[in-house]
Design a protein around this motif. Sequence first.
Motif, PDB file in Angstrom:
ATOM      1  N   ASP A 129       0.815  -1.212   0.000  1.00  0.00           N
ATOM      2  CA  ASP A 129       0.000   0.000   0.000  1.00  0.00           C
ATOM      3  C   ASP A 129       0.850   1.265   0.000  1.00  0.00           C
ATOM      4  O   ASP A 129       1.802   1.379   0.790  1.00  0.00           O
ATOM      5  CB  ASP A 129      -0.900   0.029   1.242  1.00  0.00           C
ATOM      6  N   PHE A 130       0.470   2.221  -0.866  1.00  0.00           N
ATOM      7  CA  PHE A 130       1.114   3.536  -0.920  1.00  0.00           C
ATOM      8  C   PHE A 130       0.047   4.606  -0.701  1.00  0.00           C
ATOM      9  O   PHE A 130      -0.999   4.598  -1.369  1.00  0.00           O
ATOM     10  CB  PHE A 130       1.796   3.755  -2.269  1.00  0.00           C
ATOM     11  N   LEU A 135      -5.729  10.928  -1.968  1.00  0.00           N
ATOM     12  CA  LEU A 135      -6.567   9.732  -1.825  1.00  0.00           C
ATOM     13  C   LEU A 135      -7.312   9.681  -0.497  1.00  0.00           C
ATOM     14  O   LEU A 135      -8.221   8.868  -0.319  1.00  0.00           O
ATOM     15  CB  LEU A 135      -5.707   8.467  -1.962  1.00  0.00           C
ATOM     16  N   GLY A 136      -6.931  10.528   0.464  1.00  0.00           N
ATOM     17  CA  GLY A 136      -7.585  10.501   1.763  1.00  0.00           C
ATOM     18  C   GLY A 136      -7.324   9.178   2.479  1.00  0.00           C
ATOM     19  O   GLY A 136      -6.168   8.771   2.653  1.00  0.00           O
ATOM     20  N   TRP A 158      -9.450   0.558  -0.134  1.00  0.00           N
ATOM     21  CA  TRP A 158      -9.859   1.199   1.125  1.00  0.00           C
ATOM     22  C   TRP A 158      -9.792   0.140   2.213  1.00  0.00           C
ATOM     23  O   TRP A 158     -10.554  -0.816   2.202  1.00  0.00           O
ATOM     24  CB  TRP A 158     -11.277   1.756   0.990  1.00  0.00           C
ATOM     25  N   TYR A 159      -8.812   0.286   3.116  1.00  0.00           N
ATOM     26  CA  TYR A 159      -8.574  -0.722   4.148  1.00  0.00           C
ATOM     27  C   TYR A 159      -8.477  -2.115   3.536  1.00  0.00           C
ATOM     28  O   TYR A 159      -9.113  -3.065   3.994  1.00  0.00           O
ATOM     29  CB  TYR A 159      -9.664  -0.670   5.214  1.00  0.00           C
ATOM     30  N   ALA A 160      -7.689  -2.232   2.500  1.00  0.00           N
ATOM     31  CA  ALA A 160      -7.394  -3.479   1.784  1.00  0.00           C
ATOM     32  C   ALA A 160      -8.566  -3.997   0.960  1.00  0.00           C
ATOM     33  O   ALA A 160      -8.463  -5.066   0.356  1.00  0.00           O
ATOM     34  CB  ALA A 160      -6.923  -4.568   2.753  1.00  0.00           C
ATOM     35  N   GLU A 161      -9.664  -3.278   0.900  1.00  0.00           N
ATOM     36  CA  GLU A 161     -10.797  -3.711   0.087  1.00  0.00           C
ATOM     37  C   GLU A 161     -10.626  -3.253  -1.358  1.00  0.00           C
ATOM     38  O   GLU A 161     -10.183  -2.130  -1.612  1.00  0.00           O
ATOM     39  CB  GLU A 161     -12.115  -3.149   0.643  1.00  0.00           C
ATOM     40  N   THR A 162     -11.006  -4.100  -2.292  1.00  0.00           N
ATOM     41  CA  THR A 162     -10.950  -3.760  -3.709  1.00  0.00           C
ATOM     42  C   THR A 162     -11.971  -2.666  -4.036  1.00  0.00           C
ATOM     43  O   THR A 162     -12.879  -2.399  -3.237  1.00  0.00           O
ATOM     44  CB  THR A 162     -11.245  -4.992  -4.563  1.00  0.00           C
ATOM     45  N   PRO A 163     -11.867  -2.035  -5.205  1.00  0.00           N
ATOM     46  CA  PRO A 163     -12.873  -1.029  -5.576  1.00  0.00           C
ATOM     47  C   PRO A 163     -14.293  -1.569  -5.572  1.00  0.00           C
ATOM     48  O   PRO A 163     -15.225  -0.873  -5.134  1.00  0.00           O
ATOM     49  CB  PRO A 163     -12.439  -0.610  -6.982  1.00  0.00           C
ATOM     50  N   LEU A 164     -14.505  -2.812  -6.021  1.00  0.00           N
ATOM     51  CA  LEU A 164     -15.848  -3.381  -6.032  1.00  0.00           C
ATOM     52  C   LEU A 164     -16.377  -3.573  -4.625  1.00  0.00           C
ATOM     53  O   LEU A 164     -17.506  -3.176  -4.313  1.00  0.00           O
ATOM     54  CB  LEU A 164     -15.845  -4.723  -6.778  1.00  0.00           C
TER      55      LEU A 164
END
Length: 484
Positions: A129-130, A135-136, A158-164
Amino acid sequence: MTSVDSEEPALPEAADADTAATAVATAEKPTAPARARRPERLGPLLARLHFYAGILVAPFLLVAAVTGLLYTFTPQLDSLVYGHELHVSDTGASAVPLSEQVAAARAKHPTGTLVAVRPGTGDDTTQVDFALPQLGEKTHTVYVDPYTGRTRGQLTTWYAETPLTTWLDAFHRNLNLGTTGRYYSETAASWLWVLVLGGLVLWWRRRHGNRTARRLLLPDRTAKKGVRRTRSWHAAIGVWLSIGLLGLSVTGLTWSRYAGAHFGEALDALHAHTPSVATALTTGTGGSGSTAKKADPAAIDGVLKAARADGVGGPVEVAVPADGSTAWTVTQTRNLWPVGRDSVAVDATGDRVTDKVAFADWPVMAKLTRWGINAHMGTLFGLVNQILLALLAIGLIFVIVWGYRMWWQRRPTRSDRRAALGAPPARGGWRALPSGALALGIVAVAVVGWAIPLFGIPLAAFLAVDLVVGAVRNRRATGSATAG
Protein backbone atom coordinates in the motif's frame (compact mmCIF):
# COMPACT_ATOMS: atom_id res chain seq x y z
CA MET A 1 -40.48 -9.65 12.31
CA THR A 2 -41.50 -6.56 10.40
CA SER A 3 -45.22 -6.98 10.44
CA VAL A 4 -47.55 -4.15 9.45
CA ASP A 5 -50.55 -6.14 10.60
CA SER A 6 -52.55 -5.26 13.69
CA GLU A 7 -53.17 -7.83 16.37
CA GLU A 8 -56.52 -9.57 16.56
CA PRO A 9 -57.93 -11.53 19.53
CA ALA A 10 -55.98 -14.79 19.80
CA LEU A 11 -58.77 -17.14 18.82
CA PRO A 12 -58.24 -20.67 17.54
CA GLU A 13 -58.09 -20.57 13.75
CA ALA A 14 -61.13 -22.32 12.29
CA ALA A 15 -61.41 -24.18 9.03
CA ASP A 16 -65.00 -23.05 8.32
CA ALA A 17 -67.64 -20.62 9.54
CA ASP A 18 -69.34 -23.04 11.99
CA THR A 19 -66.09 -23.92 13.66
CA ALA A 20 -65.18 -20.25 13.84
CA ALA A 21 -68.48 -19.42 15.52
CA THR A 22 -67.92 -22.17 18.07
CA ALA A 23 -64.43 -20.85 18.75
CA VAL A 24 -65.76 -17.34 19.31
CA ALA A 25 -68.46 -18.56 21.67
CA THR A 26 -65.93 -20.61 23.63
CA ALA A 27 -63.51 -17.70 23.88
CA GLU A 28 -66.27 -15.45 25.25
CA LYS A 29 -67.06 -17.71 28.21
CA PRO A 30 -66.10 -15.82 31.37
CA THR A 31 -64.95 -19.00 33.08
CA ALA A 32 -62.31 -19.91 30.52
CA PRO A 33 -59.01 -19.82 32.43
CA ALA A 34 -56.90 -19.11 29.31
CA ARG A 35 -58.99 -15.99 28.59
CA ALA A 36 -58.69 -14.79 32.16
CA ARG A 37 -54.91 -15.14 32.25
CA ARG A 38 -54.27 -13.29 29.02
CA PRO A 39 -52.54 -9.93 29.62
CA GLU A 40 -54.62 -7.60 27.46
CA ARG A 41 -52.99 -4.40 28.67
CA LEU A 42 -49.81 -4.69 26.64
CA GLY A 43 -51.25 -6.16 23.45
CA PRO A 44 -52.97 -3.12 21.89
CA LEU A 45 -50.00 -0.82 22.57
CA LEU A 46 -47.50 -3.34 21.20
CA ALA A 47 -49.65 -4.06 18.15
CA ARG A 48 -49.90 -0.36 17.29
CA LEU A 49 -46.14 0.16 17.71
CA HIS A 50 -45.38 -2.93 15.59
CA PHE A 51 -47.84 -1.81 12.94
CA TYR A 52 -46.48 1.69 12.44
CA ALA A 53 -42.84 0.70 12.88
CA GLY A 54 -43.36 -1.93 10.22
CA ILE A 55 -44.87 0.57 7.79
CA LEU A 56 -42.30 3.31 8.34
CA VAL A 57 -39.10 1.33 8.93
CA ALA A 58 -39.63 -1.67 6.64
CA PRO A 59 -38.45 0.28 3.54
CA PHE A 60 -35.13 0.97 5.27
CA LEU A 61 -34.84 -2.70 6.22
CA LEU A 62 -35.69 -3.77 2.69
CA VAL A 63 -32.88 -1.64 1.27
CA ALA A 64 -30.48 -2.93 3.94
CA ALA A 65 -31.43 -6.54 3.13
CA VAL A 66 -30.94 -6.09 -0.62
CA THR A 67 -27.62 -4.22 -0.33
CA GLY A 68 -26.41 -6.63 2.35
CA LEU A 69 -27.25 -9.57 0.10
CA LEU A 70 -25.13 -8.01 -2.64
CA TYR A 71 -22.22 -7.49 -0.24
CA THR A 72 -22.35 -11.02 1.17
CA PHE A 73 -20.48 -12.67 -1.67
CA THR A 74 -17.82 -10.02 -2.31
CA PRO A 75 -14.92 -12.50 -1.81
CA GLN A 76 -16.18 -14.55 -4.75
CA LEU A 77 -16.91 -11.44 -6.80
CA ASP A 78 -13.43 -10.08 -6.10
CA SER A 79 -11.83 -13.31 -7.28
CA LEU A 80 -13.93 -13.15 -10.43
CA VAL A 81 -13.26 -9.49 -11.22
CA TYR A 82 -9.73 -9.07 -9.84
CA GLY A 83 -8.40 -12.60 -10.06
CA HIS A 84 -5.26 -11.52 -11.92
CA GLU A 85 -4.32 -9.01 -9.20
CA LEU A 86 -5.31 -11.10 -6.18
CA HIS A 87 -4.10 -14.59 -7.08
CA VAL A 88 -1.32 -16.45 -8.87
CA SER A 89 -1.79 -19.67 -10.78
CA ASP A 90 1.74 -21.05 -10.27
CA THR A 91 3.09 -21.27 -6.73
CA GLY A 92 6.83 -21.75 -6.43
CA ALA A 93 8.74 -23.73 -3.85
CA SER A 94 9.60 -20.58 -1.92
CA ALA A 95 8.87 -16.87 -2.02
CA VAL A 96 11.43 -14.24 -2.89
CA PRO A 97 12.46 -11.98 0.02
CA LEU A 98 9.67 -9.60 1.02
CA SER A 99 12.02 -6.62 0.67
CA GLU A 100 12.49 -7.46 -3.02
CA GLN A 101 8.74 -7.64 -3.50
CA VAL A 102 8.39 -4.22 -1.89
CA ALA A 103 11.15 -2.87 -4.14
CA ALA A 104 9.30 -4.17 -7.20
CA ALA A 105 6.10 -2.47 -5.99
CA ARG A 106 8.03 0.79 -5.48
CA ALA A 107 9.38 0.60 -9.02
CA LYS A 108 5.81 0.20 -10.24
CA HIS A 109 4.61 3.06 -8.01
CA PRO A 110 7.52 5.52 -7.55
CA THR A 111 5.44 8.17 -5.72
CA GLY A 112 3.55 8.05 -2.45
CA THR A 113 4.40 6.90 1.08
CA LEU A 114 4.82 3.20 1.80
CA VAL A 115 2.39 2.49 4.65
CA ALA A 116 1.62 -1.24 4.78
CA VAL A 117 2.50 -4.61 3.32
CA ARG A 118 0.45 -7.82 3.42
CA PRO A 119 2.70 -10.74 2.45
CA GLY A 120 1.14 -13.25 0.07
CA THR A 121 0.73 -16.89 1.07
CA GLY A 122 -0.53 -19.84 -0.93
CA ASP A 123 -1.99 -18.52 -4.19
CA ASP A 124 -2.49 -14.98 -2.82
CA THR A 125 -0.38 -12.10 -4.07
CA THR A 126 1.53 -9.73 -1.82
CA GLN A 127 -0.24 -6.39 -1.38
CA VAL A 128 1.82 -3.21 -0.97
CA ASP A 129 0.00 0.00 0.00
CA PHE A 130 1.11 3.54 -0.92
CA ALA A 131 -0.64 6.58 0.54
CA LEU A 132 -1.09 9.87 -1.31
CA PRO A 133 -2.66 13.06 0.10
CA GLN A 134 -5.28 13.24 -2.65
CA LEU A 135 -6.57 9.73 -1.82
CA GLY A 136 -7.59 10.50 1.76
CA GLU A 137 -8.26 7.21 3.60
CA LYS A 138 -7.73 5.21 0.42
CA THR A 139 -4.41 3.91 -0.90
CA HIS A 140 -2.90 2.64 -4.11
CA THR A 141 -2.22 -1.06 -3.70
CA VAL A 142 0.34 -2.77 -5.91
CA TYR A 143 -0.03 -6.56 -6.21
CA VAL A 144 3.16 -8.62 -6.46
CA ASP A 145 3.67 -12.31 -7.26
CA PRO A 146 5.49 -13.55 -4.12
CA TYR A 147 7.22 -16.35 -6.05
CA THR A 148 8.61 -14.30 -8.94
CA GLY A 149 8.68 -10.78 -7.52
CA ARG A 150 6.83 -9.42 -10.55
CA THR A 151 4.00 -6.94 -10.21
CA ARG A 152 0.54 -8.01 -11.38
CA GLY A 153 -1.40 -4.78 -11.23
CA GLN A 154 -2.53 -1.86 -9.14
CA LEU A 155 -5.90 -0.90 -7.59
CA THR A 156 -7.23 1.94 -5.45
CA THR A 157 -8.25 0.28 -2.19
CA TRP A 158 -9.86 1.20 1.13
CA TYR A 159 -8.57 -0.72 4.15
CA ALA A 160 -7.39 -3.48 1.78
CA GLU A 161 -10.80 -3.71 0.09
CA THR A 162 -10.95 -3.76 -3.71
CA PRO A 163 -12.87 -1.03 -5.58
CA LEU A 164 -15.85 -3.38 -6.03
CA THR A 165 -15.99 -4.36 -2.37
CA THR A 166 -15.49 -0.74 -1.33
CA TRP A 167 -18.42 0.34 -3.50
CA LEU A 168 -20.73 -2.43 -2.25
CA ASP A 169 -19.66 -1.76 1.35
CA ALA A 170 -20.53 1.93 1.02
CA PHE A 171 -23.74 1.04 -0.83
CA HIS A 172 -24.84 -1.07 2.14
CA ARG A 173 -23.76 1.46 4.77
CA ASN A 174 -24.83 4.74 3.19
CA LEU A 175 -26.12 4.10 -0.36
CA ASN A 176 -22.94 5.84 -1.55
CA LEU A 177 -24.38 9.13 -0.29
CA GLY A 178 -21.70 9.77 2.33
CA THR A 179 -22.59 10.89 5.84
CA THR A 180 -26.21 11.67 4.94
CA GLY A 181 -26.79 8.14 3.72
CA ARG A 182 -25.68 6.63 7.03
CA TYR A 183 -28.98 7.72 8.59
CA TYR A 184 -30.76 5.03 6.59
CA SER A 185 -28.63 2.11 7.81
CA GLU A 186 -28.58 3.29 11.41
CA THR A 187 -32.35 3.72 11.38
CA ALA A 188 -32.73 0.18 10.07
CA ALA A 189 -30.41 -1.26 12.74
CA SER A 190 -32.01 0.86 15.47
CA TRP A 191 -35.50 -0.48 14.80
CA LEU A 192 -34.81 -4.02 13.64
CA TRP A 193 -34.49 -5.41 17.17
CA VAL A 194 -37.71 -3.62 18.21
CA LEU A 195 -39.66 -5.15 15.35
CA VAL A 196 -38.22 -8.62 15.94
CA LEU A 197 -38.93 -8.68 19.68
CA GLY A 198 -42.36 -7.10 19.22
CA GLY A 199 -43.26 -9.60 16.53
CA LEU A 200 -42.18 -12.53 18.72
CA VAL A 201 -44.35 -11.33 21.59
CA LEU A 202 -47.37 -10.78 19.35
CA TRP A 203 -47.00 -14.21 17.77
CA TRP A 204 -46.63 -15.84 21.20
CA ARG A 205 -49.78 -14.11 22.40
CA ARG A 206 -51.71 -15.13 19.30
CA ARG A 207 -50.80 -18.76 19.89
CA HIS A 208 -52.14 -18.59 23.46
CA GLY A 209 -53.75 -21.88 24.49
CA ASN A 210 -51.99 -23.95 21.83
CA ARG A 211 -48.30 -23.06 21.88
CA THR A 212 -46.87 -26.17 20.36
CA ALA A 213 -43.54 -26.05 18.56
CA ARG A 214 -45.27 -26.78 15.28
CA ARG A 215 -47.73 -23.88 15.60
CA LEU A 216 -44.97 -21.49 16.61
CA LEU A 217 -42.31 -22.53 14.13
CA LEU A 218 -44.23 -23.66 11.05
CA PRO A 219 -46.73 -21.76 8.87
CA ASP A 220 -50.32 -22.95 8.88
CA ARG A 221 -50.70 -24.51 5.46
CA THR A 222 -54.32 -25.46 6.20
CA ALA A 223 -55.44 -21.87 6.58
CA LYS A 224 -57.57 -20.46 3.79
CA LYS A 225 -56.06 -17.90 1.48
CA GLY A 226 -56.02 -14.48 3.03
CA VAL A 227 -54.56 -12.65 5.97
CA ARG A 228 -54.37 -15.71 8.27
CA ARG A 229 -52.23 -17.69 5.85
CA THR A 230 -50.02 -14.70 5.08
CA ARG A 231 -49.61 -13.97 8.78
CA SER A 232 -48.60 -17.55 9.55
CA TRP A 233 -45.82 -17.41 6.93
CA HIS A 234 -44.73 -13.94 8.06
CA ALA A 235 -44.56 -14.92 11.72
CA ALA A 236 -43.15 -18.45 11.42
CA ILE A 237 -40.32 -17.39 9.13
CA GLY A 238 -39.72 -14.41 11.40
CA VAL A 239 -39.26 -16.75 14.36
CA TRP A 240 -36.63 -18.72 12.45
CA LEU A 241 -34.80 -15.53 11.51
CA SER A 242 -35.08 -13.82 14.90
CA ILE A 243 -31.71 -14.74 16.44
CA GLY A 244 -29.81 -13.84 13.29
CA LEU A 245 -31.69 -10.57 12.82
CA LEU A 246 -31.08 -9.56 16.44
CA GLY A 247 -27.38 -10.26 15.91
CA LEU A 248 -27.31 -8.12 12.77
CA SER A 249 -29.09 -5.31 14.59
CA VAL A 250 -26.66 -5.30 17.52
CA THR A 251 -23.51 -5.60 15.43
CA GLY A 252 -24.75 -3.01 12.96
CA LEU A 253 -25.26 -0.54 15.79
CA THR A 254 -21.73 -1.01 17.14
CA TRP A 255 -20.19 0.86 14.22
CA SER A 256 -23.08 3.21 13.43
CA ARG A 257 -22.58 6.94 13.68
CA TYR A 258 -24.51 7.88 16.83
CA ALA A 259 -25.31 4.64 18.67
CA GLY A 260 -21.84 3.42 17.74
CA ALA A 261 -20.27 6.47 19.37
CA HIS A 262 -22.16 5.75 22.59
CA PHE A 263 -21.07 2.13 22.37
CA GLY A 264 -17.45 3.19 22.00
CA GLU A 265 -17.74 5.49 25.02
CA ALA A 266 -19.15 2.62 27.06
CA LEU A 267 -16.24 0.36 26.06
CA ASP A 268 -13.76 3.07 27.04
CA ALA A 269 -15.48 3.55 30.40
CA LEU A 270 -15.27 -0.20 31.02
CA HIS A 271 -11.67 -0.34 29.73
CA ALA A 272 -12.90 -2.87 27.19
CA HIS A 273 -11.74 -1.23 23.97
CA THR A 274 -9.45 -3.01 21.52
CA PRO A 275 -5.87 -2.82 22.86
CA SER A 276 -2.92 -1.83 20.69
CA VAL A 277 0.83 -2.21 20.97
CA ALA A 278 3.04 0.66 22.09
CA THR A 279 5.14 1.83 19.13
CA ALA A 280 7.17 4.70 20.61
CA LEU A 281 10.91 3.92 20.76
CA THR A 282 13.09 5.45 23.45
CA THR A 283 16.45 3.94 22.46
CA GLY A 284 18.34 3.20 19.29
CA THR A 285 18.84 5.12 16.08
CA GLY A 286 15.45 6.73 16.00
CA GLY A 287 15.05 7.07 19.75
CA SER A 288 14.13 10.02 21.91
CA GLY A 289 16.40 13.00 21.52
CA SER A 290 17.90 11.88 18.20
CA THR A 291 17.15 12.91 14.67
CA ALA A 292 14.31 10.76 13.36
CA LYS A 293 15.29 8.93 10.20
CA LYS A 294 12.93 7.64 7.56
CA ALA A 295 12.09 3.95 7.93
CA ASP A 296 14.08 1.72 5.58
CA PRO A 297 11.80 -0.59 3.54
CA ALA A 298 14.65 -3.10 3.28
CA ALA A 299 14.31 -3.73 7.03
CA ILE A 300 10.96 -5.48 6.48
CA ASP A 301 12.60 -8.92 6.18
CA GLY A 302 14.11 -8.75 9.65
CA VAL A 303 10.93 -7.24 11.11
CA LEU A 304 8.75 -10.05 9.78
CA LYS A 305 11.26 -12.69 10.88
CA ALA A 306 11.26 -11.31 14.43
CA ALA A 307 7.45 -11.32 14.51
CA ARG A 308 7.27 -14.89 13.25
CA ALA A 309 9.82 -15.98 15.85
CA ASP A 310 7.61 -14.41 18.52
CA GLY A 311 4.65 -16.55 17.47
CA VAL A 312 2.77 -14.24 15.10
CA GLY A 313 1.64 -16.74 12.47
CA GLY A 314 -0.81 -16.85 9.60
CA PRO A 315 -1.72 -13.92 7.35
CA VAL A 316 -0.38 -10.61 8.65
CA GLU A 317 -0.17 -6.94 7.85
CA VAL A 318 3.12 -5.13 8.37
CA ALA A 319 2.59 -1.43 9.13
CA VAL A 320 5.54 0.72 8.05
CA PRO A 321 6.31 3.61 10.46
CA ALA A 322 6.75 7.15 9.25
CA ASP A 323 10.25 7.39 10.71
CA GLY A 324 12.82 5.56 12.79
CA SER A 325 11.46 6.82 16.10
CA THR A 326 8.46 4.55 15.77
CA ALA A 327 8.40 0.75 15.84
CA TRP A 328 7.07 -1.33 12.99
CA THR A 329 3.93 -3.32 13.79
CA VAL A 330 3.03 -6.79 12.58
CA THR A 331 -0.61 -7.77 13.11
CA GLN A 332 -2.45 -10.96 12.31
CA THR A 333 -5.38 -10.48 9.91
CA ARG A 334 -7.09 -13.86 10.22
CA ASN A 335 -10.84 -13.21 10.23
CA LEU A 336 -11.84 -16.86 9.89
CA TRP A 337 -12.61 -18.77 13.09
CA PRO A 338 -10.51 -19.08 15.21
CA VAL A 339 -9.80 -15.39 14.73
CA GLY A 340 -6.14 -14.38 14.94
CA ARG A 341 -5.37 -10.79 15.94
CA ASP A 342 -2.03 -11.00 17.78
CA SER A 343 0.10 -7.91 17.27
CA VAL A 344 3.75 -7.06 17.98
CA ALA A 345 5.85 -3.91 17.79
CA VAL A 346 9.35 -4.42 16.37
CA ASP A 347 12.39 -2.16 16.60
CA ALA A 348 13.92 -2.50 13.13
CA THR A 349 17.38 -1.44 14.27
CA GLY A 350 17.87 -4.71 16.11
CA ASP A 351 14.90 -6.77 14.89
CA ARG A 352 13.72 -6.84 18.48
CA VAL A 353 10.11 -7.18 19.65
CA THR A 354 9.39 -4.29 22.01
CA ASP A 355 5.73 -4.94 22.79
CA LYS A 356 3.07 -7.56 22.16
CA VAL A 357 -0.70 -7.81 22.51
CA ALA A 358 -2.20 -11.28 22.11
CA PHE A 359 -5.80 -11.69 21.00
CA ALA A 360 -6.28 -14.09 23.92
CA ASP A 361 -5.61 -11.18 26.29
CA TRP A 362 -8.17 -8.84 24.74
CA PRO A 363 -11.07 -7.82 27.02
CA VAL A 364 -14.16 -9.99 26.58
CA MET A 365 -16.21 -7.14 25.09
CA ALA A 366 -13.46 -6.35 22.58
CA LYS A 367 -13.41 -10.01 21.50
CA LEU A 368 -17.20 -10.11 21.19
CA THR A 369 -17.12 -6.94 19.11
CA ARG A 370 -14.47 -8.41 16.79
CA TRP A 371 -16.37 -11.68 16.38
CA GLY A 372 -19.62 -9.82 15.83
CA ILE A 373 -18.14 -7.62 13.12
CA ASN A 374 -16.64 -10.63 11.35
CA ALA A 375 -19.94 -12.51 11.52
CA HIS A 376 -21.83 -9.47 10.22
CA MET A 377 -19.41 -9.20 7.29
CA GLY A 378 -19.58 -12.92 6.51
CA THR A 379 -15.96 -13.78 7.26
CA LEU A 380 -16.16 -15.54 10.65
CA PHE A 381 -17.11 -18.99 9.35
CA GLY A 382 -16.25 -18.62 5.70
CA LEU A 383 -18.75 -19.85 3.12
CA VAL A 384 -21.15 -21.12 5.79
CA ASN A 385 -21.29 -17.61 7.25
CA GLN A 386 -21.98 -16.16 3.80
CA ILE A 387 -24.80 -18.61 3.11
CA LEU A 388 -26.44 -17.90 6.48
CA LEU A 389 -26.28 -14.14 5.83
CA ALA A 390 -27.78 -14.62 2.38
CA LEU A 391 -30.63 -16.69 3.85
CA LEU A 392 -31.23 -14.01 6.49
CA ALA A 393 -31.38 -11.29 3.84
CA ILE A 394 -33.72 -13.27 1.57
CA GLY A 395 -35.91 -14.28 4.51
CA LEU A 396 -36.17 -10.68 5.71
CA ILE A 397 -37.22 -9.56 2.25
CA PHE A 398 -40.04 -12.12 2.23
CA VAL A 399 -41.12 -11.21 5.78
CA ILE A 400 -41.37 -7.53 4.78
CA VAL A 401 -43.36 -8.33 1.65
CA TRP A 402 -45.74 -10.54 3.65
CA GLY A 403 -46.17 -7.76 6.20
CA TYR A 404 -47.28 -5.27 3.57
CA ARG A 405 -49.48 -7.91 1.98
CA MET A 406 -51.29 -8.36 5.30
CA TRP A 407 -51.89 -4.63 5.46
CA TRP A 408 -53.52 -4.78 2.04
CA GLN A 409 -55.47 -7.98 2.77
CA ARG A 410 -57.03 -6.47 5.90
CA ARG A 411 -58.61 -3.61 3.98
CA PRO A 412 -62.43 -3.38 4.15
CA THR A 413 -64.02 -4.58 0.90
CA ARG A 414 -67.72 -3.95 1.57
CA SER A 415 -69.21 -1.38 -0.76
CA ASP A 416 -70.10 0.92 2.16
CA ARG A 417 -66.72 0.53 3.91
CA ARG A 418 -64.31 0.16 1.02
CA ALA A 419 -60.74 1.29 1.73
CA ALA A 420 -57.37 1.00 0.04
CA LEU A 421 -55.58 -0.48 3.07
CA GLY A 422 -56.25 -2.02 6.45
CA ALA A 423 -56.91 0.21 9.44
CA PRO A 424 -54.23 0.49 12.15
CA PRO A 425 -54.82 -0.78 15.69
CA ALA A 426 -56.74 1.68 17.86
CA ARG A 427 -54.73 4.35 19.66
CA GLY A 428 -54.78 4.85 23.40
CA GLY A 429 -53.53 1.40 24.39
CA TRP A 430 -51.08 2.95 26.86
CA ARG A 431 -54.02 4.08 29.03
CA ALA A 432 -54.67 0.46 29.99
CA LEU A 433 -51.21 0.05 31.50
CA PRO A 434 -50.77 0.31 35.30
CA SER A 435 -49.33 3.66 36.28
CA GLY A 436 -46.19 2.08 37.74
CA ALA A 437 -45.50 0.05 34.61
CA LEU A 438 -46.17 3.10 32.45
CA ALA A 439 -43.71 5.25 34.41
CA LEU A 440 -41.06 2.54 34.31
CA GLY A 441 -41.63 2.07 30.59
CA ILE A 442 -41.23 5.79 29.90
CA VAL A 443 -37.90 5.85 31.74
CA ALA A 444 -36.67 2.74 29.94
CA VAL A 445 -37.68 4.08 26.53
CA ALA A 446 -36.00 7.41 27.31
CA VAL A 447 -32.74 5.68 28.23
CA VAL A 448 -32.79 3.47 25.14
CA GLY A 449 -33.74 6.46 23.00
CA TRP A 450 -30.73 8.38 24.28
CA ALA A 451 -28.37 5.43 23.66
CA ILE A 452 -29.88 4.76 20.23
CA PRO A 453 -30.91 8.20 18.91
CA LEU A 454 -32.35 7.00 15.62
CA PHE A 455 -34.75 4.88 17.61
CA GLY A 456 -35.63 7.57 20.13
CA ILE A 457 -36.04 10.54 17.76
CA PRO A 458 -38.40 8.81 15.28
CA LEU A 459 -40.39 7.35 18.18
CA ALA A 460 -40.79 10.77 19.79
CA ALA A 461 -41.82 12.27 16.46
CA PHE A 462 -44.37 9.53 15.88
CA LEU A 463 -45.86 9.97 19.36
CA ALA A 464 -46.11 13.73 18.88
CA VAL A 465 -47.87 13.39 15.52
CA ASP A 466 -50.13 10.66 16.86
CA LEU A 467 -51.16 12.80 19.83
CA VAL A 468 -51.87 15.81 17.61
CA VAL A 469 -53.91 13.75 15.14
CA GLY A 470 -55.83 12.14 18.00
CA ALA A 471 -56.59 15.50 19.59
CA VAL A 472 -57.80 16.96 16.28
CA ARG A 473 -60.07 13.97 15.62
CA ASN A 474 -61.49 14.08 19.14
CA ARG A 475 -62.23 17.77 18.78
CA ARG A 476 -64.00 17.19 15.48
CA ALA A 477 -65.99 14.32 16.95
CA THR A 478 -66.99 16.48 19.92
CA GLY A 479 -67.97 19.33 17.61
CA SER A 480 -70.09 17.04 15.46
CA ALA A 481 -71.83 15.59 18.49
CA THR A 482 -72.58 19.08 19.83
CA ALA A 483 -73.89 20.25 16.47
CA GLY A 484 -76.12 17.18 16.27
